[in-house]
Design an enzyme around this catalytic site. Sequence first.
Site, PDB file in Angstrom:
ATOM      1  N   ASP A 137       0.805   4.690   6.449  1.00 33.80           N
ATOM      2  CA  ASP A 137      -0.142   3.895   5.672  1.00 33.80           C
ATOM      3  C   ASP A 137      -1.452   3.677   6.459  1.00 33.80           C
ATOM      4  O   ASP A 137      -1.727   4.375   7.431  1.00 33.80           O
ATOM      5  CB  ASP A 137       0.543   2.561   5.341  1.00 33.80           C
ATOM      6  N   GLY A 174      -7.249   7.491  -0.295  1.00 32.52           N
ATOM      7  CA  GLY A 174      -8.353   8.401  -0.622  1.00 32.52           C
ATOM      8  C   GLY A 174      -9.626   8.166   0.185  1.00 32.52           C
ATOM      9  O   GLY A 174     -10.644   8.815  -0.074  1.00 32.52           O
ATOM     10  N   ASP A 184      -2.807   1.666  -5.274  1.00 34.87           N
ATOM     11  CA  ASP A 184      -1.430   1.599  -5.794  1.00 34.87           C
ATOM     12  C   ASP A 184      -1.387   1.632  -7.319  1.00 34.87           C
ATOM     13  O   ASP A 184      -2.192   0.989  -8.001  1.00 34.87           O
ATOM     14  CB  ASP A 184      -0.761   0.302  -5.326  1.00 34.87           C
TER      15      ASP A 184
HETATM   16  C1  GAL Z   1       0.703   0.035   0.414  1.00 28.42           C
HETATM   17  C2  GAL Z   1       1.103   1.378  -0.157  1.00 28.42           C
HETATM   18  C3  GAL Z   1       2.348   1.213  -0.999  1.00 28.42           C
HETATM   19  C4  GAL Z   1       3.460   0.644  -0.137  1.00 28.42           C
HETATM   20  C5  GAL Z   1       2.989  -0.659   0.529  1.00 28.42           C
HETATM   21  C6  GAL Z   1       4.010  -1.190   1.520  1.00 28.42           C
HETATM   22  O1  GAL Z   1      -0.407   0.156   1.215  1.00 28.42           O
HETATM   23  O2  GAL Z   1       0.044   1.893  -0.925  1.00 28.42           O
HETATM   24  O3  GAL Z   1       2.733   2.450  -1.561  1.00 28.42           O
HETATM   25  O4  GAL Z   1       3.822   1.589   0.825  1.00 28.42           O
HETATM   26  O5  GAL Z   1       1.782  -0.457   1.230  1.00 28.42           O
HETATM   27  O6  GAL Z   1       3.625  -2.376   2.112  1.00 28.42           O
END
Ligand code: GAL
Length: 392
Positions: free
Chosen positions: A142, A185, A206
């Site tokens: 992430d 992105g 998301d």
């Molecule tokens: C976000 C990500 C999600 C999930 C989440 C977990 O940044 O886009 O898909 O992984 O973190 O905390």
Amino acid sequence: MIAKNQKGSGSKNFTIVCGENIGLTPVLGWNSWNCWGLSVSDEKVKASAKVMFEKLADHGWSYINIDDGWEDKRNGEGEILPNKKFPDMKGLSDYVHALGLKIGIYSSPGTLTCGGYAASYQHEEQDARTYAQWGIDYLKYDWCSYSQVAPPNPSLEDYKKPYFVMRQALNKNNRDIIFSLCQYGMGDVWKWGAEVGGNSWRTTGDISDNWGSLSSIGFSQDKSSAFSKPGHFNDPDMLIVGKVGWGPGLHDTRLTPDEQYTHISLWSLLSAPLLIGCDLSQSDDFTLNLLSNDEVLAIDQDALGKQARKMLEKDNWQIWVKDLDDGTKAIGIFNLGDKAGRETFHFSEIQLPEHLKIRDVWRQKDLGIFSSSFSGPIPSHGVLLLKVKTVL
Ligand code: GAL
């Protein structure tokens, strides 16, 4: 390869490719986030793995990915420990592997993950080693608190850096680990995701289980289409079919059945990783059918690895066309409007030749040979997914 039994015989050509480039087709798997969020646990992961093995593995589904929420603190040597919901990570990995499936895990390049758990900053090599020891096959990486590490207005090099660092750390272990970038992105990641060793990269923020989210993400992916290729795919985020919830309480997806056909059709045309986001142990027949139409999955998994292009946008209609390895094309005709309608499209409008043999992919039915144009009724927010072959 030819298989025979008392009901008949079937044949299929297999291509075996060896080399450094892994993940040649988009990942087909499951991820814990859209259902369980931070309430994910060992038992919940095993429950979905079991159903994947029993009902979906024969259709090519193979990854079981744990998202955020598995981590605890580091021990005295700095090694990351799983929290008490995951009493035995190696045991879980062995369980998943014994089902013939692969297992994925999640971390971030900052000090903390988005869920506030310990992340990999300055522990990249150690974490990569731990993952390899556990038998991990896939890492979703992430961004989250890395914005506190990166300078305020990151340059392209700043965006790339944490992914280079982790890819190199992963490469030091004798294990093929799929690397999935999740930084929404930024810096047009599709232009350089392959260069930093990413097998896929999120192109958006998301997703959530409603038409607004699905359509605004799904229909805005033309920008990245030129960058999709075997081993390196654009990722418009995980699937929102079945029972989802992002936490302990789940609900049925708020997408209508037609919106779900659109979701799976569009993601397949985009050569997107297909990561099921629901609790598979509670999935109904509709959801399982949606995920096990082999002709639809074959479009996603096509060896050419190309992404469909948006070839026509008119009123509430869009037509996306994907080149396939066997010289045929997959076409999605989408009705984004609020009413059912009939769209007539002329082959010349989407740069196709005069005579086409057309197959309806969801229904697995040949529709015949058509000249110049095709017309089909399509429900609101629905799709006609076709495979077409030029007739000379
Ligand atoms: C976000 C990500 C999600 C999930 C989440 C977990 O940044 O886009 O898909 O992984 O973190 O905390």
